[in-house]
Design a protein around this motif. Structure first.
Motif, PDB file in Angstrom:
ATOM      1  N   MET A   1     -31.527   2.513  11.462  1.00 19.29           N
ATOM      2  CA  MET A   1     -30.928   1.691  12.531  1.00 19.29           C
ATOM      3  C   MET A   1     -31.017   0.293  12.330  1.00 19.29           C
ATOM      4  O   MET A   1     -31.759  -0.309  12.988  1.00 19.29           O
ATOM      5  N   ASN A   2     -30.414   0.035  11.279  1.00 20.31           N
ATOM      6  CA  ASN A   2     -30.363  -1.624  11.086  1.00 20.31           C
ATOM      7  C   ASN A   2     -29.523  -2.363  11.792  1.00 20.31           C
ATOM      8  O   ASN A   2     -28.517  -1.806  12.470  1.00 20.31           O
ATOM      9  N   ILE A   3     -30.066  -3.566  11.925  1.00 18.15           N
ATOM     10  CA  ILE A   3     -29.146  -4.410  12.977  1.00 18.15           C
ATOM     11  C   ILE A   3     -29.465  -5.935  12.553  1.00 18.15           C
ATOM     12  O   ILE A   3     -30.374  -6.293  12.357  1.00 18.15           O
ATOM     13  N   PHE A   4     -28.195  -6.560  12.397  1.00 18.09           N
ATOM     14  CA  PHE A   4     -28.095  -7.955  12.154  1.00 18.09           C
ATOM     15  C   PHE A   4     -27.910  -8.329  13.769  1.00 18.09           C
ATOM     16  O   PHE A   4     -26.883  -8.528  14.255  1.00 18.09           O
ATOM     17  N   TYR A   5     -29.193  -8.959  14.122  1.00 18.22           N
ATOM     18  CA  TYR A   5     -29.125  -9.204  15.551  1.00 18.22           C
ATOM     19  C   TYR A   5     -29.896 -10.604  15.808  1.00 18.22           C
ATOM     20  O   TYR A   5     -30.960 -10.694  16.012  1.00 18.22           O
ATOM     21  N   LYS A   6     -29.213 -11.603  15.731  1.00 22.10           N
ATOM     22  CA  LYS A   6     -29.758 -12.890  15.920  1.00 22.10           C
ATOM     23  C   LYS A   6     -28.979 -14.059  16.164  1.00 22.10           C
ATOM     24  O   LYS A   6     -27.664 -14.093  15.540  1.00 22.10           O
ATOM     25  N   SER A   7     -29.177 -14.856  17.137  1.00 21.37           N
ATOM     26  CA  SER A   7     -28.193 -16.046  17.423  1.00 21.37           C
ATOM     27  C   SER A   7     -27.987 -16.868  16.373  1.00 21.37           C
ATOM     28  O   SER A   7     -28.959 -17.300  15.505  1.00 21.37           O
ATOM     29  N   LYS A   8     -26.887 -17.061  15.923  1.00 19.10           N
ATOM     30  CA  LYS A   8     -26.392 -18.057  14.837  1.00 19.10           C
ATOM     31  C   LYS A   8     -27.290 -19.319  15.041  1.00 19.10           C
ATOM     32  O   LYS A   8     -27.761 -19.980  13.930  1.00 19.10           O
ATOM     33  N   THR A 465     -22.649  -9.398  15.759  1.00 23.22           N
ATOM     34  CA  THR A 465     -21.486 -10.214  16.903  1.00 23.22           C
ATOM     35  C   THR A 465     -20.556 -11.184  15.812  1.00 23.22           C
ATOM     36  O   THR A 465     -21.319 -11.804  15.014  1.00 23.22           O
ATOM     37  N   TYR A 466     -19.428 -11.627  16.093  1.00 22.62           N
ATOM     38  CA  TYR A 466     -18.658 -12.280  15.281  1.00 22.62           C
ATOM     39  C   TYR A 466     -18.757 -13.631  16.162  1.00 22.62           C
ATOM     40  O   TYR A 466     -18.525 -14.618  15.718  1.00 22.62           O
ATOM     41  N   ARG A 467     -18.981 -13.528  17.646  1.00 17.53           N
ATOM     42  CA  ARG A 467     -18.952 -14.637  18.630  1.00 17.53           C
ATOM     43  C   ARG A 467     -19.640 -13.868  19.601  1.00 17.53           C
ATOM     44  O   ARG A 467     -19.471 -12.802  20.152  1.00 17.53           O
ATOM     45  N   SER A 468     -20.770 -14.704  20.138  1.00 14.14           N
ATOM     46  CA  SER A 468     -21.475 -14.335  21.338  1.00 14.14           C
ATOM     47  C   SER A 468     -21.186 -15.393  22.720  1.00 14.14           C
ATOM     48  O   SER A 468     -20.567 -16.086  22.474  1.00 14.14           O
ATOM     49  N   HIS A 469     -21.292 -14.238  23.708  1.00 11.96           N
ATOM     50  CA  HIS A 469     -21.021 -15.060  24.960  1.00 11.96           C
ATOM     51  C   HIS A 469     -21.972 -16.411  25.370  1.00 11.96           C
ATOM     52  O   HIS A 469     -23.118 -16.420  25.047  1.00 11.96           O
ATOM     53  N   LEU A 525     -30.114 -18.456  23.615  1.00 18.07           N
ATOM     54  CA  LEU A 525     -30.548 -17.484  24.437  1.00 18.07           C
ATOM     55  C   LEU A 525     -30.194 -16.070  24.294  1.00 18.07           C
ATOM     56  O   LEU A 525     -30.350 -15.109  24.634  1.00 18.07           O
ATOM     57  N   ASN A 526     -29.287 -15.797  23.327  1.00 19.71           N
ATOM     58  CA  ASN A 526     -28.669 -14.768  22.823  1.00 19.71           C
ATOM     59  C   ASN A 526     -29.396 -14.173  21.736  1.00 19.71           C
ATOM     60  O   ASN A 526     -29.246 -13.234  20.986  1.00 19.71           O
ATOM     61  N   SER A 527     -30.474 -14.978  21.172  1.00 15.29           N
ATOM     62  CA  SER A 527     -31.653 -14.479  20.214  1.00 15.29           C
ATOM     63  C   SER A 527     -32.316 -13.473  21.034  1.00 15.29           C
ATOM     64  O   SER A 527     -32.457 -13.117  21.887  1.00 15.29           O
ATOM     65  N   GLY A 528     -33.116 -12.576  19.796  1.00 15.89           N
ATOM     66  CA  GLY A 528     -33.898 -11.585  20.524  1.00 15.89           C
ATOM     67  C   GLY A 528     -35.268 -11.672  20.149  1.00 15.89           C
ATOM     68  O   GLY A 528     -35.602 -12.277  18.982  1.00 15.89           O
ATOM     69  N   VAL A 529     -36.199 -11.035  20.979  1.00 16.67           N
ATOM     70  CA  VAL A 529     -37.622 -11.008  20.364  1.00 16.67           C
ATOM     71  C   VAL A 529     -37.693  -9.458  19.735  1.00 16.67           C
ATOM     72  O   VAL A 529     -37.230  -8.395  20.451  1.00 16.67           O
ATOM     73  N   ARG A 530     -37.976  -9.456  18.611  1.00 11.80           N
ATOM     74  CA  ARG A 530     -37.823  -8.224  17.946  1.00 11.80           C
ATOM     75  C   ARG A 530     -38.442  -6.853  18.202  1.00 11.80           C
ATOM     76  O   ARG A 530     -37.767  -6.008  17.986  1.00 11.80           O
ATOM     77  N   ASP A 531     -39.611  -7.049  18.982  1.00 11.11           N
ATOM     78  CA  ASP A 531     -40.092  -5.694  19.377  1.00 11.11           C
ATOM     79  C   ASP A 531     -39.661  -5.488  20.820  1.00 11.11           C
ATOM     80  O   ASP A 531     -40.061  -4.316  21.372  1.00 11.11           O
ATOM     81  N   TYR A 532     -38.470  -6.109  21.198  1.00 10.24           N
ATOM     82  CA  TYR A 532     -37.833  -5.642  22.450  1.00 10.24           C
ATOM     83  C   TYR A 532     -36.332  -5.492  22.264  1.00 10.24           C
ATOM     84  O   TYR A 532     -35.886  -4.726  23.042  1.00 10.24           O
ATOM     85  N   THR A 533     -35.772  -5.987  21.170  1.00  4.13           N
ATOM     86  CA  THR A 533     -34.385  -5.751  21.223  1.00  4.13           C
ATOM     87  C   THR A 533     -33.806  -4.441  20.890  1.00  4.13           C
ATOM     88  O   THR A 533     -32.607  -4.180  21.059  1.00  4.13           O
ATOM     89  N   ARG A 686     -30.427 -11.333  28.318  1.00  4.87           N
ATOM     90  CA  ARG A 686     -30.899 -11.471  26.837  1.00  4.87           C
ATOM     91  C   ARG A 686     -32.286 -11.817  26.679  1.00  4.87           C
ATOM     92  O   ARG A 686     -33.205 -11.494  27.013  1.00  4.87           O
ATOM     93  N   ASN A 687     -32.357 -13.348  25.988  1.00  5.85           N
ATOM     94  CA  ASN A 687     -33.810 -13.787  25.533  1.00  5.85           C
ATOM     95  C   ASN A 687     -33.816 -15.009  26.682  1.00  5.85           C
ATOM     96  O   ASN A 687     -34.824 -15.878  26.549  1.00  5.85           O
ATOM     97  N   SER A 688     -33.197 -14.957  27.989  1.00 10.92           N
ATOM     98  CA  SER A 688     -33.494 -16.051  28.960  1.00 10.92           C
ATOM     99  C   SER A 688     -34.679 -15.760  29.819  1.00 10.92           C
ATOM    100  O   SER A 688     -35.178 -16.840  30.267  1.00 10.92           O
TER     101      SER A 688
END
Length: 719
Positions: A1-8, A465-469, A525-533, A686-688
């Motif tokens: 379950m790989n994921i590229f999950y990080k705010s640019k 994501t290619y673009r985040s909110h 704030l679209n970034s993630g805390v890895r053990d929560y995402t 998200r990470n807010s």
């Protein structure tokens, strides 16, 4: 379950999660020719839906000049911040930092597609060449003393006079990112820190490309006489795979999980099961030019040296300081609490399988390549449940509709197919849907689905994501993507998947819903805390087994008849079947990840360390780690999951606890009030918000491990 999950945006101030996420670039040399002005990778996205990437115009020759231009622009934007003579404030320092790098962000959207979905030998050469250059530039930003001074001033002032909640979170995250990555080191240590990152970037790229090479180079071709036990759908898919590889008339079992797993489950050819198993679990460990053991040893040494510059004893202590677990000891405590029950269950499962083998007169002792095959026979014996029978009701198209149904019920989202040709795609199999608010009709974003395995596409399943909110610089809508590796069927045939693969499909869609539900203002704030995402994805898996999904979308691919009640009952009754296998293979990888990063890597023998550690853990000999070290891409192709693979289980404690909340709610898993709370507190922020606080807002208390143990059918400790 790989994921590229990080705010640019966060990529510029943290160590890289994956090599495809490196966001730096090369300065142009004076003697280089001027870059062409029609480089599509640099162009602003145009068209409907807030603009979309011009995937149909991608040209690999544009990559390097686009990176160079994007880097130059980014450096200029940073210079504008640091040259501002006014006292540092949130508005004149943090806001322009959040705005910076827009061009480079666009370039890396295309770069990520080439790296993950459409890799070629030509691209890999460019990737290898650029990795150290990109890392070098990344260090120029993360170690920019004048920039950090301004950030620190804003941070220090915010401690005296707190900002609005979301602004305060932004400042905290940015300051923490710089501080954790060497911004306060002296010049000598900064230079070494940057050099280490440069060396690591090359090693990460080499690691990834080696695994991809072994996936491409090891294919098992079968004849008709070697198809014993294989279901019709797999036979047809294998024939199609062979045809695409120029071996028409044969059957190809490719070296990916989506091909390996069903073959090991059903094939009656034990010698071929062993061959396929060894091909898969030996990726990166074949003693040839693609062997990863030396890369891993170097990575571990460099990681320890780097955090030593910051005063940490080991990489795990440094990495977990801003995670939910906080310390490696806390993460290990969770895993150690579950491990004994998991391996005890494996012992029971192996005994059941050996009994079946003995009764059949097979005269074998269960080996790892036998586990799936005999587990399937035990499942049939204990629950009268045939996985292939279940598979006849799991069509990819119908499962996709099930995703949309759940999104409608819980999030009020409507998914509408985008007309072919109106949005550019990078490969013909990619499909696109528009996401809107069902009540208001408001446009939320686009969802791209790239479902099938192919050469040049990395294995596994992931979301990006290619673009985040965001809303701080004009509203930006979401462009989200899910990527799978289902075996492409023969023309006209349906895509039938296993229950596990269907679960993973929902899992990755959970990440997508997390993207779409974002209500944050600032990019970081679209970034993630890895053990929560992983929570948002793991919790969504639970809706696959709800009655509404089963009754509406799990229909037989030939007859269209809904799944029989008797079969549904068998599936639910067997919910904890084989939990010993699935929990142990995962935990072994997670524990190994932590052990590697808490150990002294001096003169480390990677293979020997793996074997010795597993022996100390009493790892059952009948199975292996889900990700053996030489191909453990989560951990060694970048740093996103390094000392963080435990996060799946940490998040699953939250998941199991939240699932019990839904089970107890008046409306069950479709309870509107509880669903609204889940979206409000656990998805939209998200990470807010600090994850622990967010979960307490949802549940009214912290999560309890007892729910996880009940969920897996393990005994609960009396302590």
């Amino acid at each position: 379950m790989n994921i590229f999950y990080k705010s640019k945006k966060l990529q510029f101030i943290t160590i890289l999660s994956f090599t495809i996420a490196v966001t730096s670039c090369k300065e142009k040399k004076e003697n280089e020719q001027p870059m062409e002005t029609n480089n599509v990778l640099l162009s602003e996205w145009t068209g409907d839906y807030g603009g979309t990437p011009a995937f149909d115009k991608m040209n690999i020759k544009d990559i390097k000049p686009a990176l160079e231009k994007g880097m130059a622009e980014k450096l200029s934007e940073i210079d504008a911040i640091t040259s501002n003579i006014e006292a540092p404030t949130f508005e004149n320092t943090i806001v322009p930092l959040e705005k910076s790098g827009a061009t480079l962000d666009r370039v890396f959207t295309y770069y990520g597609i080439w790296s993950s979905n459409m890799s070629t030998p030509e691209f890999r050469e460019i990737e290898s060449e650029m990795a150290p250059i990109l890392s070098e530039f990344n260090s120029k930003i993360s170690q920019n003393l004048e920039l950090f001074k301004r950030i620190k001033t804003v941070y220090d002032n915010s401690l005296e006079t707190p900002l609005e909640d979301d602004k305060q979170r932004v400042v905290n995250l940015i300051y923490e990112g710089f501080a954790m990555n060497g911004a306060e080191l002296d010049d000598t240590k900064k230079a070494r820190y940057a050099e280490i990152n440069k060396e690591l970037s090359t090693l990460y790229t080499n690691f990834s490309n080696n695994v991809l090479a072994d996936e491409e180079n090891y294919v098992v071709y079968l004849t008709k006489e070697q198809l014993g036990g294989l279901p019709e759908s797999l036979v047809k898919a294998a024939a199609n795979a062979a045809k695409e590889k120029g071996k028409e008339g044969m059957y190809a079992i490719t070296n990916t999980r989506s091909s390996m797993d069903p073959f090991l489950t059903y094939s009656t050819e034990r010698d071929l099961r062993e061959k396929v198993w060894k091909n898969y679990y030996s990726r990166g460990d074949n003693g040839d030019q693609y062997d990863n053991n030396e890369n891993i040893a170097k990575i571990l040494k460099l990681r320890k040296e780097r955090v030593g510059l910051l005063g940490y004893d080991n990489y795990a202590d440094w990495r977990l300081q801003n995670r939910m677990a906080k310390t490696p000891e806390n993460a290990m405590a969770l895993m150690n609490a579950v491990w004994p029950a998991a391996i005890a269950r494996v012992k029971e499962e192996v005994a059941d399988m050996q009994a079946v083998a003995d009764k059949n007169g097979d005269k074998i002792t269960i080996e790892p390549w036998d586990y799936r095959y005999y587990a399937e026979k035990v499942r049939k014996l204990k629950y009268d449940l045939d996985s292939d029978e279940v598979k006849q009701y799991l069509q990819l198209d119908k499962l996709t509709q099930a995703l949309f149904f759940v999104a409608d019920e819980l999030f009020n989202y409507k998914f509408t197919p985008v007309p072919a040709g109106s949005v550019a795609i990078f490969q013909e199999d990619v499909k696109v849907w528009e996401v809107t608010d069902k009540t208001t009709g408001e446009h939320i974003g686009l969802w791209y689905l790239d479902p099938f395995a192919r050469q040049g596409k990395r294995s596994g399943a992931w979301a990006t994501t290619y673009r985040s909110h965001t809303t701080f610089d004009g509203k930006k809508t979401v462009l989200g993507s899910n990527n799978s590796n289902f075996v492409k069927p023969a023309p006209g045939e349906p895509v039938l998947v296993s229950w596990d693969d269907a679960t993973t499909f929902l899992h990755e869609f959970g990440h997508a819903l997390h993207f779409f539900s974002s209500n944050v203002k600032y990019p970081i704030l679209n970034s993630g805390v890895r053990d929560y995402t992983e929570f948002q994805s793991q919790v969504l898996e639970r809706w696959l087994s709800t009655d509404k999904v089963i009754n509406q979308f799990l229909v037989h691919y030939k007859t269209g008849e809904p799944m029989p009640a008797a079969l549904i009952a068998k599936i639910k009754k067997s919910a904890t079947f084989n939990q010993g296998f699935s929990t142990t293979e995962y935990l072994a990888s997670a524990i190994m990840d932590m052990k590697f990063h808490m150990a002294d890597p001096t003169n480390i023998d990677v293979d020997a360390f793996e074997k010795e550690t597993l022996t100390e853990l009493n790892m059952p000999k009948e199975l292996v780690m889900r990700h053996r070290t030489p191909h453990f891409g989560h951990v060694f192709s970048g740093e996103g999951y390094a000392t963080a693979y435990y996060g799946y289980m940490w998040a699953d404690v939250l998941t199991a606890d939240a699932a019990e909340a839904f089970a107890e709610a008046p409306g069950g898993f479709y309870d509107k009030e509880l669903a609204a709370k889940m979206v409000k507190y656990l998805f939209a922020p998200r990470n807010s918000t600090d994850p622990a606080e967010a979960y307490r807002n949802f549940r009214g208390r912290d999560a309890k491990i007892d729910a996880l143990m009940r969920d897996r059918g393990f005994p609960i400790s009396k302590k």
